[in-house]
Design an enzyme around this catalytic site. Structure first.
Site, PDB file in Angstrom:
ATOM      1  N   GLU A 150       0.809  -1.238   0.000  1.00 18.60           N
ATOM      2  CA  GLU A 150       0.000   0.000   0.000  1.00 18.60           C
ATOM      3  C   GLU A 150       0.835   1.278   0.000  1.00 18.60           C
ATOM      4  O   GLU A 150       0.625   2.158   0.841  1.00 18.60           O
ATOM      5  CB  GLU A 150      -0.942   0.001   1.211  1.00 18.60           C
ATOM      6  CG  GLU A 150      -1.858  -1.208   1.253  1.00 18.60           C
ATOM      7  CD  GLU A 150      -2.640  -1.319   2.564  1.00 18.60           C
ATOM      8  OE1 GLU A 150      -2.571  -0.399   3.391  1.00 18.60           O
ATOM      9  OE2 GLU A 150      -3.322  -2.337   2.753  1.00 18.60           O
ATOM     10  N   ASN A 192       1.984  -5.197  -3.115  1.00 13.61           N
ATOM     11  CA  ASN A 192       0.611  -5.532  -2.712  1.00 13.61           C
ATOM     12  C   ASN A 192      -0.199  -4.248  -2.526  1.00 13.61           C
ATOM     13  O   ASN A 192       0.259  -3.312  -1.876  1.00 13.61           O
ATOM     14  CB  ASN A 192       0.691  -6.303  -1.379  1.00 13.61           C
ATOM     15  CG  ASN A 192      -0.573  -7.057  -1.042  1.00 13.61           C
ATOM     16  OD1 ASN A 192      -1.118  -7.773  -1.892  1.00 13.61           O
ATOM     17  ND2 ASN A 192      -1.053  -6.931   0.193  1.00 13.61           N
ATOM     18  N   HIS A 228     -10.368  -6.497  -1.295  1.00 18.61           N
ATOM     19  CA  HIS A 228     -11.368  -6.300  -0.237  1.00 18.61           C
ATOM     20  C   HIS A 228     -12.531  -5.572  -0.905  1.00 18.61           C
ATOM     21  O   HIS A 228     -12.482  -4.354  -1.093  1.00 18.61           O
ATOM     22  CB  HIS A 228     -10.795  -5.446   0.903  1.00 18.61           C
ATOM     23  CG  HIS A 228      -9.659  -6.093   1.618  1.00 18.61           C
ATOM     24  ND1 HIS A 228      -9.839  -7.234   2.382  1.00 18.61           N
ATOM     25  CD2 HIS A 228      -8.344  -5.787   1.695  1.00 18.61           C
ATOM     26  CE1 HIS A 228      -8.669  -7.588   2.902  1.00 18.61           C
ATOM     27  NE2 HIS A 228      -7.750  -6.741   2.486  1.00 18.61           N
ATOM     28  N   GLU A 256      -5.996 -10.958  -0.652  1.00 18.10           N
ATOM     29  CA  GLU A 256      -6.712 -10.757   0.625  1.00 18.10           C
ATOM     30  C   GLU A 256      -8.230 -10.768   0.390  1.00 18.10           C
ATOM     31  O   GLU A 256      -8.960  -9.943   0.967  1.00 18.10           O
ATOM     32  CB  GLU A 256      -6.282  -9.432   1.273  1.00 18.10           C
ATOM     33  CG  GLU A 256      -4.778  -9.306   1.447  1.00 18.10           C
ATOM     34  CD  GLU A 256      -4.337  -8.050   2.206  1.00 18.10           C
ATOM     35  OE1 GLU A 256      -5.207  -7.362   2.781  1.00 18.10           O
ATOM     36  OE2 GLU A 256      -3.139  -7.768   2.209  1.00 18.10           O
ATOM     37  N   ASP A 258     -12.043 -10.779   0.336  1.00 14.06           N
ATOM     38  CA  ASP A 258     -13.278 -10.901   1.119  1.00 14.06           C
ATOM     39  C   ASP A 258     -14.341 -10.048   0.441  1.00 14.06           C
ATOM     40  O   ASP A 258     -14.020  -9.094  -0.268  1.00 14.06           O
ATOM     41  CB  ASP A 258     -13.111 -10.545   2.614  1.00 14.06           C
ATOM     42  CG  ASP A 258     -12.334  -9.278   2.887  1.00 14.06           C
ATOM     43  OD1 ASP A 258     -12.466  -8.318   2.116  1.00 14.06           O
ATOM     44  OD2 ASP A 258     -11.592  -9.240   3.892  1.00 14.06           O
TER      45      ASP A 258
HETATM   46  O1  9MR Z   1      -6.563  -8.204   9.182  1.00 12.46           O
HETATM   47  C1  9MR Z   1      -5.535  -7.440   9.738  1.00 12.46           C
HETATM   48  C2  9MR Z   1      -5.941  -6.924  11.110  1.00 12.46           C
HETATM   49  O2  9MR Z   1      -6.108  -8.004  12.010  1.00 12.46           O
HETATM   50  C3  9MR Z   1      -4.894  -5.954  11.646  1.00 12.46           C
HETATM   51  O3  9MR Z   1      -5.353  -5.374  12.849  1.00 12.46           O
HETATM   52  C4  9MR Z   1      -4.589  -4.868  10.614  1.00 12.46           C
HETATM   53  C5  9MR Z   1      -3.450  -3.962  11.066  1.00 12.46           C
HETATM   54  O4  9MR Z   1      -2.237  -4.669  11.131  1.00 12.46           O
HETATM   55  O5  9MR Z   1      -4.238  -5.450   9.382  1.00 12.46           O
HETATM   56  C6  9MR Z   1      -5.226  -6.271   8.817  1.00 12.46           C
HETATM   57  O6  9MR Z   1      -4.783  -6.786   7.590  1.00 12.46           O
HETATM   58  C7  9MR Z   1      -4.569  -5.818   6.555  1.00 12.46           C
HETATM   59  C8  9MR Z   1      -3.412  -6.303   5.710  1.00 12.46           C
HETATM   60  O7  9MR Z   1      -2.283  -6.510   6.515  1.00 12.46           O
HETATM   61  C9  9MR Z   1      -3.100  -5.315   4.602  1.00 12.46           C
HETATM   62  N1  9MR Z   1      -4.267  -5.041   3.802  1.00 12.46           N
HETATM   63  C10 9MR Z   1      -5.468  -4.652   4.539  1.00 12.46           C
HETATM   64  C11 9MR Z   1      -5.775  -5.703   5.614  1.00 12.46           C
HETATM   65  C12 9MR Z   1      -7.055  -5.336   6.339  1.00 12.46           C
HETATM   66  O8  9MR Z   1      -6.894  -4.129   7.013  1.00 12.46           O
END
Ligand code: 9MR
Length: 367
Positions: A150, A192, A228, A256, A258
């Site tokens: 990101e 990513n 997402h 990722e 969903d």
């Molecule tokens: O699902 C993840 C959540 O449990 C964490 O609190 C959060 C912060 O570290 O990250 C979430 O995963 C993210 C991923 O690492 C990057 N893309 C977005 C995902 C959802 O926020």
């Protein structure tokens, strides 16, 4: 004498058929490319159903949080490895590929880095050290890394603000890839990103970055499209993003996945069968688009961001009720699960369309 033998045979065959009906083919076993899930050691081995589904259904594993900088780094040169290592052990034991997530992310900056001060060379040294230490620790254990996550801002075609951008300028992204290659020469290296399937400005910025990297021989092997999305995300944008990255010869990871069904402003939801049917349709569209737009040799994996609905980040983050994954709270496969299986088989009309089109770099489109 013949009758009892035939009877016995019939009994065996019927029980076999009944068994076959109950044990549907698992996702990964039905798919020509790896199917993954983001896993959390918080649930693994503590919830038997979660663990059973993870073992049975998926062939790839991403650490939902355990391999992020805030999960691993405890100070300069100090690391907490055990949680991430337990996941790597799980992946090895069950012969699943392990996807590393993520080396550099604006949101996962360790506290000690936040309070660090120094000139750009000092910041460069801590970035390089971190990538080197983590990359070498997991060398031979991971198949791939999300090197940078990101780095682009939403709808603006610019770089996202981060500690690394502030101190190192935009070149930190390319340099992170070079450091990652040095740390683990065998790992496939991914950029990513989220939103490129519905934000055309961001898609253009990501494509410019990829083209620039290719021109400068930055070691980028693949693109992760987080995906997402919700039941109302248009299919056309999903296809376009997949097609554009596939055309550039990159490995493509839907990293990722969903699909939210709560598109209302309300925190509570009346979760109707129609909403679950729409979710299934969207999952089918995503999987089918992947199969049709990405040549086989470039299909890295499709990974869902979690296993069962209650494990998902979505509800906590959006503060709204939702059911975004393929398994329900009892770890039973939902309509969306069967739609995933269905999406693996391209429909005949689109197969004809694909046959009429020029194949992308790296192989034939379609299955
Ligand atoms: O699902 C993840 C959540 O449990 C964490 O609190 C959060 C912060 O570290 O990250 C979430 O995963 C993210 C991923 O690492 C990057 N893309 C977005 C995902 C959802 O926020």
């Amino acid at each position: 004498m013949r009758y009892p033998v035939e009877f016995f045979l019939a009994l065996v065959l019927t029980s076999f058929a009944a068994f076959g009906q109950k044990t549907k083919p698992a996702l990964a076993a039905s798919s020509p490319f790896p199917v993954g899930a983001a896993l959390s050691p918080r649930y693994l081995h503590k919830h038997p159903e979660y663990t059973a589904v993870a073992i049975r259904e998926f062939s790839s594993v991403t650490a939902e949080n355990a391999m992020k900088p805030r999960g691993l780094s405890r100070g300069r040169g100090k690391y907490h490895w055990s949680t991430a290592d337990s996941l790597a052990d799980f992946a090895r034991k069950h012969r699943k590929q392990l996807h590393g997530h993520t080396l550099v992310w604006h949101e996962s900056v360790p506290e000690w880095v936040k309070s660090f001060s120094g000139d750009p060379a000092a910041y460069e040294a801590i970035l390089q050290e971190y990538i080197f230490d983590v990359g070498t620790h997991f060398r031979g254990k991971v198949k791939s890394w999300d090197v940078v996550n990101e780095a682009l801002s939403d709808s603006a075609g610019a770089m996202r603000k981060s500690v690394w951008l502030t101190h190192l300028g935009p070149g930190y992204v390319a340099r992170s890839f070079r450091y990652a290659r040095q740390a683990d020469p065998d790992a496939k290296l991914f950029y990513n990103e989220y939103g490129v399937e519905y934000d055309s400005v961001k898609l253009a910025a990501a494509l410019r970055m990829v083209d620039d990297f290719r021109q400068r021989n930055v070691p980028l092997d693949g693109i992760g499209l987080q995906m997402h999305i919700s039941i109302s995300t248009p299919e056309a944008g999903i296809r376009k993003a997949l097609r554009e990255f596939a055309r550039r010869g990159l490995l493509v990871h839907i990293s990722e996945l969903d699909v939210r069904i709560n598109t209302t402003k309300d925190s509570l939801l009346n979760e109707t069968p129609e909403l679950f049917a729409k979710q299934a349709e969207k999952v089918r569209q995503v999987v089918r688009a992947y199969v049709e737009e990405v040549p086989p040799a470039q299909r890295f994996a499709i990974t869902t961001w979690g296993v069962a609905d209650p494990n998902s980040w979505v509800m906590k983050f959006r503060k709204k009720e939702d059911y975004p994954l393929l398994f329900d709270k009892n770890y039973r496969p939902k309509k969306a699960y069967f739609a995933f299986l269905d999406g693996l088989t391209p429909n005949p009309s689109s197969r004809e369309r694909a046959a009429g089109r020029k194949p992308g770099r790296g192989g034939q489109t379609g299955n």
